[in-house]
Design a protein around this motif. Structure first.
Motif: not given
Length: 386
Positions: A145-147, A152-155, A161-165, A177-182
């Motif tokens: 579901g959406p949650r 998954a997107s947040r993580r 972001e941590e790996g690319t400053d 943003l796209i792949r977790p939609l599965a």
């Protein structure tokens, strides 16, 4: 060059092979030690096995096609884009260890990919874990579901972001943003279809009152596939979505009824498929394509009016609903990313969407699918024009 068998074949390079090209110590250590996987779900390093280390200037056909500052970049692999999309090469800066990507026919425009090979492999591994997560969740207690998608997107975004400053390349933004939609819909244990798509998912995405749910009186007698009838009654389809407009003003017609009654006889009925009385028209797509469902099996197809041909579209109405959800959700990407991903890196966004779609619905990859509407639209659309 050598290979090492550690459960999977790794590609390693000798110190002598590296001496000429790679001076970055951590990169040398990885290439000479653990090595690189020949292939993952996202990318392949098999060109190293085929060609060895080679510069971008050599791979692109000569130094005059490549800017001076890029000539020494090393072509070490490719992104595994869906079939029909031009392969994008993975490039290594042998001095800094930085990873970029570029098309060999346009090598003057490299795009950021990862600060190092080690980071690239970590990013690929956590993205691929999404497929494993879907498998692990495919139980009665599994959470979809959406949650689940949002978490998954947040993580993923936090890790990237941590790996690319904080400067996440577009490819990985699309992955997050796209792949977790599965994960928005679970396997179809209850519905009898491919997916169990909760009605609230479509209501939340398209808006209350903008999802058409049908009544028994709307169905022709040749719509005998009960899981499809139930889905159209209880879950429904968006009245209007990207590229799709549903038939909601009249009871759903068979393909013959539509052309005979709604089109005023302006289409020769003898050019319709022989089983057109079993094909129920749900609506239309752009470019004179009717979206129809086989009332006996529940399969979703397109009927091209100009060509008078049928083509597979989706396995069933549940994966059709997911596809329309996916295409609509892409419209919201701008507010997360600005215009970078939907313009300059649209091809990477399209690849992520096609991968996500085929994860849940393999119609595009089946041998009998010679042409697929969604695939053609996604991979050929002008940047950000859907």
């Amino acid at each position: 060059m050598s290979t090492t068998d550690t459960g999977s074949t790794a590609i390693t390079l000798t110190e002598a092979e590296l001496d000429r090209y790679v001076t970055h110590a951590p990169t040398r250590g990885l290439l000479a030690g653990p090595g690189l996987p020949a292939e993952t779900d996202l990318l392949t390093f098999s060109p190293l096995r085929t060609h060895g280390l080679r510069t971008l200037a050599d791979a692109a056909g000569g130094p005059f096609r490549v800017a001076e500052e890029l000539r020494s970049r090393l072509v070490i692999g490719e992104l595994l884009n869906p079939a029909g999309m031009t392969p994008e090469s993975i490039l290594l800066d042998g001095v800094t260890g930085e990873i970029t990507t570029a098309y060999l026919f346009e090598p003057s425009d490299p795009r950021p990919f990862a600060p190092s090979l080690d980071t690239l492999l970590r990013f690929a591994a956590v993205t691929e874990e999404l497929a494993g997560l879907r498998v692990r969740l495919a139980t009665p207690a599994g959470q979809f579901g959406p949650r689940t998608v949002a978490e998954a997107s947040r993580r993923l975004l936090a890790l990237f972001e941590e790996g690319t400053d904080g400067r996440v390349p577009p490819y990985w933004k699309a992955a997050a943003l796209i792949r977790p939609l599965a994960l928005v819909a679970g396997p179809g244990a209850a519905s009898g279809l491919t997916l169990d798509v909760p009605a609230r998912v479509l209501d939340q995405e398209f808006g209350h009152g903008r999802v058409a749910r049908f009544e028994e009186v709307d169905f022709p007698g040749t719509l005998t596939h009960e899981p499809t009838r139930r889905f159209l009654r209880e879950t429904g389809l968006p009245e209007e979505a990207v590229l799709f407009l549903a038939d909601t003003d009249v009871p759903l017609p068979t393909l013959r009824e539509y052309f005979a009654d709604e089109r005023g006889g302006d289409y020769p009925l003898d050019e319709l498929p022989a089983h057109c009385d079993h094909l129920i028209r749900l609506g239309h797509l752009v470019d004179q394509n009717s979206l129809v469902i086989d009332g006996r099996t529940g399969a979703v197809l397109t009927f091209s009016e100009p060509e008078a041909t049928l083509h597979p579209l989706n396995t069933d109405v549940s994966t059709l609903a997911f596809t329309l959800f996916l295409l609509h959700h892409e419209r919201t990407i701008d507010e997360h990313l600005g215009r970078e991903l939907t313009t300059r890196a649209y091809d990477q966004l399209a690849a992520a969407m096609l991968h996500t779609l085929t994860t849940l619905d393999p119609t595009a990859t089946l041998p009998e699918t010679a042409w697929h509407y969604w695939t053609e639209i996604l991979r050929n659309a002008p940047h950000g024009s859907l």
